[in-house]
Design a protein around this motif. Structure first.
Motif, short mmCIF file in Angstrom:
data_model
loop_
_atom_site.label_atom_id
_atom_site.label_comp_id
_atom_site.label_asym_id
_atom_site.label_seq_id
_atom_site.Cartn_x
_atom_site.Cartn_y
_atom_site.Cartn_z
N ARG A 131 1.04 -1.21 0.03
CA ARG A 131 -0.16 0.08 -0.29
C ARG A 131 0.74 1.13 0.08
O ARG A 131 1.46 1.47 0.85
N GLU A 162 -0.01 4.72 8.76
CA GLU A 162 -0.05 3.34 9.67
C GLU A 162 -0.57 2.30 8.70
O GLU A 162 -0.08 1.15 8.88
N SER A 163 -1.39 2.72 7.75
CA SER A 163 -1.59 1.21 6.81
C SER A 163 -1.03 1.29 5.68
O SER A 163 -1.25 0.50 4.74
#
Ligand code: NDP
Length: 270
Positions: free
Chosen positions: A120, A179-180
């Motif tokens: 991601r 965070e992701s």
């Protein structure tokens, strides 16, 4: 007759492109010389005309000319046309120049192989360099989030070059998105003002700052301290140069050798 190559920009005296290309020309015993060429904004058309009388083979183009360079050429690759900017021009015939953009493949080469299903990617900044990077990643079907200080520019970039998997937002929200994310790419020029982004723990995730040298050192130092695997922009700079060299001479030069020369030059200037 010694052929001429060069890099056109303003400012240009700091450019590492002559070091990279003259090294490869020497290594490969090619009778050509690569020069830094100072050209002011709005003057690339007349500069190309002047170069035609100097046995020119091709030029790289950097700030502030990448957009005008595309317009000044008579033909362009699909990538350059879609990105809306050119960094590699090849002289074809009087009044005829071919435009390419090697920032996109250069960035992918520097990033290395990644798994589109697992990663991601968060991109910070939506300026000229981000356009080539978004084009390259979405071309490989890699989902991205694009955050910028001026949100309307991120939105426009995502709309023009992204896919339905591209989202955008305000850079002040970066902590929420980071965070992701498994890969963070900093394309902002905030390092020039001495600013850095405070990062959470990296847990060995990748932080790729496409700037290098003094501009990137504080941000990369902080990222490394927080446990990120860091990468600066020299590998991208060398890889985009290698794709330019390939388009002029039909062969890939030695990237490691050029990277070592650039690292030594940057270290000496720190
Ligand atoms: P642009 O001027 O086109 O874009 C600059 C970006 O940085 C914009 O998104 C701008 O936001 C953002 N920005 C600037 N200052 C701040 C700040 N204080 N806080 C938050 N965001 C900020 O520059 P480029 O994209 O051409 O270049 C960016 C960097 O990448 C430069 O350092 C350049 O040297 C490097 N680069 C490296 C390359 C390589 O091969 N390694 C190739 C090309 C560039 P906004 O839109 O709101 O103004």
């Amino acid at each position: 007759m010694t052929k001429l190559l060069g890099v056109i920009g303003d400012p240009i005296s700091h450019s590492l492109s002559p070091l990279i290309h003259n090294g490869w020309l020497r290594d490969n015993r090619i009778d050509a010389a690569y020069e830094a060429m100072h050209v002011s904004a709005g003057e690339i058309g007349s500069a190309l005309e002047t170069l035609e009388s100097r046995d020119i083979l091709g030029v790289n183009v950097t700030l502030p000319h990448k957009h005008d360079a595309l317009a000044a050429c008579t033909e362009a690759t699909l990538a350059a046309a879609k990105i809306g900017a050119a960094n590699t021009l090849t002289f074809k015939a009087p009044g005829e120049w071919h435009a390419d953009n090697t920032d996109a493949p250069g960035f992918m080469q520097a990033l290395g192989a990644i798994d589109a299903k697992k990663e991601r990617v968060l991109i910070l900044g939506a300026g000229g360099s981000a356009r080539a990077i978004v084009f390259a990643l979405t071309n490989d079907c890699i989902p991205i989030t694009l955050l910028n200080r001026t949100v309307s520019k991120a939105e426009a970039l995502a709309r023009e070059l992204g896919t339905d998997q591209t989202s955008f937002g305000d850079i002040t929200q970066y902590k929420e998105y980071i965070e992701s994310s498994t890969i963070v790419i900093n394309t902002t020029s905030m390092g020039y003002d001495g600013n850095i982004l405070e990062l959470p723990a990296g847990h060995k995730r990748t932080f790729f700052d496409i700037s290098y040298g003094k501009v990137a050192a504080p941000q990369l130092g902080h990222a490394a301290e927080r446990g990120w695997q860091v990468k600066d922009g020299l590998s991208m700079l060398v890889a985009q140069a290698a794709f330019s060299f390939k388009s002029w001479f039909g062969m890939m030069p030695d990237l490691d050798k050029a990277l070592q020369r650039c690292q030594a030059a940057v270290k000496a200037a720190l």
